[in-house]
Scaffold this active site. Structure first.
Site, PDB file in Angstrom:
ATOM      1  N   HIS A 123       0.864  -1.195   0.000  1.00 20.62           N
ATOM      2  CA  HIS A 123       0.000   0.000   0.000  1.00 20.62           C
ATOM      3  C   HIS A 123       0.898   1.243   0.000  1.00 20.62           C
ATOM      4  O   HIS A 123       1.729   1.379  -0.894  1.00 20.62           O
ATOM      5  CB  HIS A 123      -0.938  -0.085   1.222  1.00 20.62           C
ATOM      6  CG  HIS A 123      -2.060   0.911   1.273  1.00 20.62           C
ATOM      7  ND1 HIS A 123      -2.410   1.724   0.225  1.00 20.62           N
ATOM      8  CD2 HIS A 123      -2.922   1.215   2.282  1.00 20.62           C
ATOM      9  CE1 HIS A 123      -3.446   2.483   0.583  1.00 20.62           C
ATOM     10  NE2 HIS A 123      -3.771   2.205   1.839  1.00 20.62           N
ATOM     11  N   ASP A 163       2.587   5.417  -6.832  1.00 19.28           N
ATOM     12  CA  ASP A 163       3.854   5.356  -6.087  1.00 19.28           C
ATOM     13  C   ASP A 163       5.081   5.271  -6.974  1.00 19.28           C
ATOM     14  O   ASP A 163       6.204   5.384  -6.477  1.00 19.28           O
ATOM     15  CB  ASP A 163       3.826   4.136  -5.155  1.00 19.28           C
ATOM     16  CG  ASP A 163       2.785   4.317  -4.068  1.00 19.28           C
ATOM     17  OD1 ASP A 163       1.892   3.461  -3.952  1.00 19.28           O
ATOM     18  OD2 ASP A 163       2.848   5.350  -3.385  1.00 19.28           O
ATOM     19  N   HIS A 195      -2.363  -2.524  -9.563  1.00 19.95           N
ATOM     20  CA  HIS A 195      -3.333  -1.893  -8.668  1.00 19.95           C
ATOM     21  C   HIS A 195      -4.561  -2.791  -8.599  1.00 19.95           C
ATOM     22  O   HIS A 195      -4.949  -3.398  -9.585  1.00 19.95           O
ATOM     23  CB  HIS A 195      -3.743  -0.513  -9.209  1.00 19.95           C
ATOM     24  CG  HIS A 195      -4.365   0.360  -8.173  1.00 19.95           C
ATOM     25  ND1 HIS A 195      -5.689   0.279  -7.831  1.00 19.95           N
ATOM     26  CD2 HIS A 195      -3.834   1.321  -7.388  1.00 19.95           C
ATOM     27  CE1 HIS A 195      -5.956   1.165  -6.890  1.00 19.95           C
ATOM     28  NE2 HIS A 195      -4.848   1.799  -6.591  1.00 19.95           N
TER      29      HIS A 195
HETATM   30  C1  SDX Z   1      -1.524   2.007  -3.381  1.00 21.39           C
HETATM   31  O1  SDX Z   1      -6.250   0.670  -3.174  1.00 21.39           O
HETATM   32  C2  SDX Z   1      -5.766   1.811  -3.427  1.00 21.39           C
HETATM   33  O2  SDX Z   1      -6.437   2.697  -3.949  1.00 21.39           O
HETATM   34  C3  SDX Z   1      -4.308   1.987  -3.040  1.00 21.39           C
HETATM   35  C4  SDX Z   1      -3.650   3.285  -3.484  1.00 21.39           C
HETATM   36  C5  SDX Z   1      -4.253   4.503  -2.763  1.00 21.39           C
HETATM   37  O3  SDX Z   1      -4.150   5.616  -3.290  1.00 21.39           O
HETATM   38  O4  SDX Z   1      -4.708   4.332  -1.602  1.00 21.39           O
HETATM   39  O5  SDX Z   1      -3.813   3.472  -4.880  1.00 21.39           O
HETATM   40  C6  SDX Z   1      -2.170   3.310  -3.133  1.00 21.39           C
HETATM   41  O6  SDX Z   1      -1.478   1.199  -2.492  1.00 21.39           O
HETATM   42  C7  SDX Z   1      -0.998   1.716  -4.768  1.00 21.39           C
HETATM   43  C8  SDX Z   1      -0.365   0.279  -4.858  1.00 21.39           C
HETATM   44  C9  SDX Z   1       1.056   0.388  -4.297  1.00 21.39           C
HETATM   45  N1  SDX Z   1       1.628  -1.009  -4.206  1.00 21.39           N
HETATM   46  C10 SDX Z   1       2.617  -1.388  -5.040  1.00 21.39           C
HETATM   47  O7  SDX Z   1       3.028  -0.720  -5.996  1.00 21.39           O
HETATM   48  C11 SDX Z   1       3.191  -2.763  -4.697  1.00 21.39           C
HETATM   49  C12 SDX Z   1       3.357  -3.601  -5.991  1.00 21.39           C
HETATM   50  N2  SDX Z   1       2.003  -3.927  -6.472  1.00 21.39           N
HETATM   51  C13 SDX Z   1       1.477  -5.247  -6.138  1.00 21.39           C
HETATM   52  O8  SDX Z   1       1.817  -5.636  -4.824  1.00 21.39           O
HETATM   53  C14 SDX Z   1      -0.006  -5.344  -6.502  1.00 21.39           C
HETATM   54  O9  SDX Z   1      -0.140  -4.841  -7.765  1.00 21.39           O
HETATM   55  C15 SDX Z   1      -1.067  -4.713  -5.620  1.00 21.39           C
HETATM   56  C16 SDX Z   1      -0.933  -5.104  -4.169  1.00 21.39           C
HETATM   57  C17 SDX Z   1      -1.052  -3.241  -5.738  1.00 21.39           C
HETATM   58  C18 SDX Z   1      -2.394  -5.233  -6.126  1.00 21.39           C
HETATM   59  O10 SDX Z   1      -2.338  -6.633  -5.926  1.00 21.39           O
HETATM   60  P1  SDX Z   1      -3.465  -7.556  -6.550  1.00 21.39           P
HETATM   61  O11 SDX Z   1      -4.795  -6.995  -6.249  1.00 21.39           O
HETATM   62  O12 SDX Z   1      -3.175  -8.977  -6.178  1.00 21.39           O
HETATM   63  O13 SDX Z   1      -3.195  -7.391  -8.085  1.00 21.39           O
HETATM   64  P2  SDX Z   1      -3.960  -8.176  -9.159  1.00 21.39           P
HETATM   65  O14 SDX Z   1      -5.064  -9.018  -8.583  1.00 21.39           O
HETATM   66  O15 SDX Z   1      -4.314  -7.178 -10.199  1.00 21.39           O
HETATM   67  O16 SDX Z   1      -2.839  -9.184  -9.716  1.00 21.39           O
HETATM   68  C19 SDX Z   1      -3.123  -9.817 -10.920  1.00 21.39           C
HETATM   69  C20 SDX Z   1      -1.868 -10.595 -11.267  1.00 21.39           C
HETATM   70  C21 SDX Z   1      -1.431 -11.579 -10.202  1.00 21.39           C
HETATM   71  O17 SDX Z   1      -0.737 -12.624 -10.893  1.00 21.39           O
HETATM   72  P3  SDX Z   1      -1.614 -13.932 -11.412  1.00 21.39           P
HETATM   73  O18 SDX Z   1      -2.171 -14.577 -10.178  1.00 21.39           O
HETATM   74  O19 SDX Z   1      -2.655 -13.430 -12.369  1.00 21.39           O
HETATM   75  O20 SDX Z   1      -0.550 -14.793 -12.098  1.00 21.39           O
HETATM   76  O21 SDX Z   1      -0.755  -9.695 -11.447  1.00 21.39           O
HETATM   77  C22 SDX Z   1       0.274 -10.051 -10.538  1.00 21.39           C
HETATM   78  C23 SDX Z   1      -0.398 -10.814  -9.418  1.00 21.39           C
HETATM   79  O22 SDX Z   1       0.546 -11.658  -8.809  1.00 21.39           O
HETATM   80  N3  SDX Z   1       0.851  -8.775 -10.040  1.00 21.39           N
HETATM   81  C24 SDX Z   1       2.139  -8.454 -10.125  1.00 21.39           C
HETATM   82  C25 SDX Z   1       2.228  -7.152  -9.613  1.00 21.39           C
HETATM   83  N4  SDX Z   1       1.015  -6.723  -9.241  1.00 21.39           N
HETATM   84  C26 SDX Z   1       0.159  -7.737  -9.510  1.00 21.39           C
HETATM   85  N5  SDX Z   1       3.208  -9.144 -10.555  1.00 21.39           N
HETATM   86  C27 SDX Z   1       4.408  -8.511 -10.487  1.00 21.39           C
HETATM   87  N6  SDX Z   1       4.590  -7.249 -10.014  1.00 21.39           N
HETATM   88  C28 SDX Z   1       3.507  -6.542  -9.569  1.00 21.39           C
HETATM   89  N7  SDX Z   1       3.669  -5.309  -9.105  1.00 21.39           N
END
Ligand code: SDX
Length: 388
Positions: free
Chosen positions: A229, A327, A270
């Site tokens: 986050h 971010d 996201h």
């Molecule tokens: C913020 O919610 C909000 O609004 C938050 C925020 C706000 O203003 O409050 O916008 C702020 O928290 C932004 C996010 C900051 N976090 C990061 O940048 C950390 C890196 N991102 C990941 O940890 C991830 O993208 C999340 C936590 C942000 C979202 O995770 P999800 O919901 O599991 O993502 P998803 O369901 O869309 O994932 C789909 C696929 C998955 O793989 P498969 O199971 O399909 O094989 O994409 C993969 C995930 O493993 N994936 C990534 C990835 N993000 C998702 N793989 C590699 N790198 C990534 N960054």
């Protein structure tokens, strides 16, 4: 054997809530605060005006803005006793650990005189938090570098005052550059609210028990700290440090795609946006402007842009709609403003405070029930204690 339970369609209804504050269309990359696009607010508004908009639902007139600014300025100082609380922390504690404690400690100064059923008390709590959070954030930074805290200056704008408290000292104060103040203000605007993200939902859930707003915001700060986050902005810079050079990008992309590797590309992806995060686009523009105006040629910006280019041409990221989020570029600007990496999430919390408190205020101002997310039980069915 594990019990088989019928799925209750009402299950999800307890996990959602109604709000008039922010609208997101994740597929189209749209973000509106009270109907106004974030791109227009970032370009034409300022942070205090966005605070007013989030709290009250409309943009202020010139007089309303002047009155709101004056009220905020009347509350920028914190109780002197809070310094004793601050001095109890180790100087090398993570700033978010101190921030969480300090904001929670505000409850001890205002809680007993606070009646959240009184509209005036709700209003003044929102004002106090918006006014005091930057003062506390700057105190946390000064404490970590062994310098005395700077008192707020009410002759400065909100963001100028924050940079004054961060970087000036009793030994000498320099003028705050308008470029830096404008960039700081823009960063606060871009972080101000984001619908039901993890930390805002935490604030609402805590608030639904009737807890005081200072404790609720402290709960939000704790939730924001996680690297998935708000902690991602700090993690992006550490990741870029680790990548070091364009030649290493492919190695990190491969790690991010490897299901057996917990590494994720920080600043990418996201839960809601399956298109560009509109804030990331504005952040990138601001990055170019600030570095250009300051004449900074930051190799990490080049590295970030190359990483974005390579990731967005990789099927793994394209198929999963993984784009840069808010971010990804923010840390590069914060670094250009002279803010240390470990303070990045504190900056995020400072910008997000009006969103958190607007959601608390919206929920508390209407009839509400305590939040109680349902669960899908997948454990053992009932069984007897064995004779032994
Ligand atoms: C913020 O919610 C909000 O609004 C938050 C925020 C706000 O203003 O409050 O916008 C702020 O928290 C932004 C996010 C900051 N976090 C990061 O940048 C950390 C890196 N991102 C990941 O940890 C991830 O993208 C999340 C936590 C942000 C979202 O995770 P999800 O919901 O599991 O993502 P998803 O369901 O869309 O994932 C789909 C696929 C998955 O793989 P498969 O199971 O399909 O094989 O994409 C993969 C995930 O493993 N994936 C990534 C990835 N993000 C998702 N793989 C590699 N790198 C990534 N960054």
């Amino acid at each position: 054997s594990e019990g088989v339970f019928t799925f209750d369609p009402g299950f999800m209804s307890t996990a959602s809530c109604e709000s008039k504050i922010t609208y997101i269309d994740g597929d189209k990359g749209i973000l509106l605060h009270r109907g106004y696009p974030i791109e227009q607010l970032a370009e034409k508004s300022d942070f205090l005006e966005v605070c007013y908009l989030l709290l009250k639902g409309e943009l202020p007139s010139a007089e309303e803005k002047a009155k709101f600014t004056g009220t905020i300025q009347a509350h920028t100082m914190v109780h002197e006793q809070l310094k004793s609380f601050l001095n109890g922390f180790r100087r090398d504690a993570h700033p978010m650990a101190i921030m969480c404690g300090m904001v929670g400690a505000l409850s001890a100064f205002y809680h007993d005189s606070l009646d959240i059923n009184d509209p005036m008390h709700r209003e003044i709590s929102a004002i106090r938090l918006i006014a005091k959070i930057p003062t506390i954030a700057a105190m946390v930074y000064k404490y970590s570098v062994g310098q005395p805290a700077m008192y707020p200056r009410n002759d400065l704008s909100y963001s100028e005052n924050f940079l004054h408290m961060m970087f000036n000292s009793p030994a000498g104060s320099r003028e705050i550059s308008p470029v830096l103040a404008r960039a700081m203000d823009r960063i606060f605007v871009l972080h101000a609210d984001h619908e039901q993200n993890a930390s805002t939902s935490t604030v609402r859930l805590a608030g639904s028990s009737g807890a005081n707003p200072f404790a609720c915001i402290a709960a939000g700060i704790a939730a924001l700290w996680g690297p998935a986050h708000g902690g991602a902005n700090e993690a992006v810079l550490r990741m870029l440090d680790e990548i070091g050079d364009v030649s290493n990008i492919d190695k990190f992309i491969a790690k991010a795609k490897d299901k057996d590797d917990p590494f994720k590309l920080m600043g990418f992806g996201h839960r809601v946006y399956k298109n560009f995060d509109p804030r990331a686009k504005v952040m990138k523009q601001t990055c170019d402007e600030v570095l250009g105006e300051l004449g900074i040629n930051d190799p990490q910006l080049e590295l970030a842009m190359k990483l974005e280019e390579i990731a967005l041409s990789d099927p793994y990221f394209v198929e999963r709609n993984l784009y840069p989020n808010v971010d990804f570029y923010s840390g590069i600007i914060l670094k250009a403003l002279g803010i240390p990496t470990e303070m990045f999430t504190v900056i995020f919390a400072t910008g997000r405070t009006p969103g958190w408190i607007a959601h608390w205020h919206e929920m508390i101002s209407h009839p509400y029930k305590i939040g109680r997310p349902r669960q899908l039980y997948t454990g053992h069915t009932q069984r007897d204690y064995p004779n032994r």
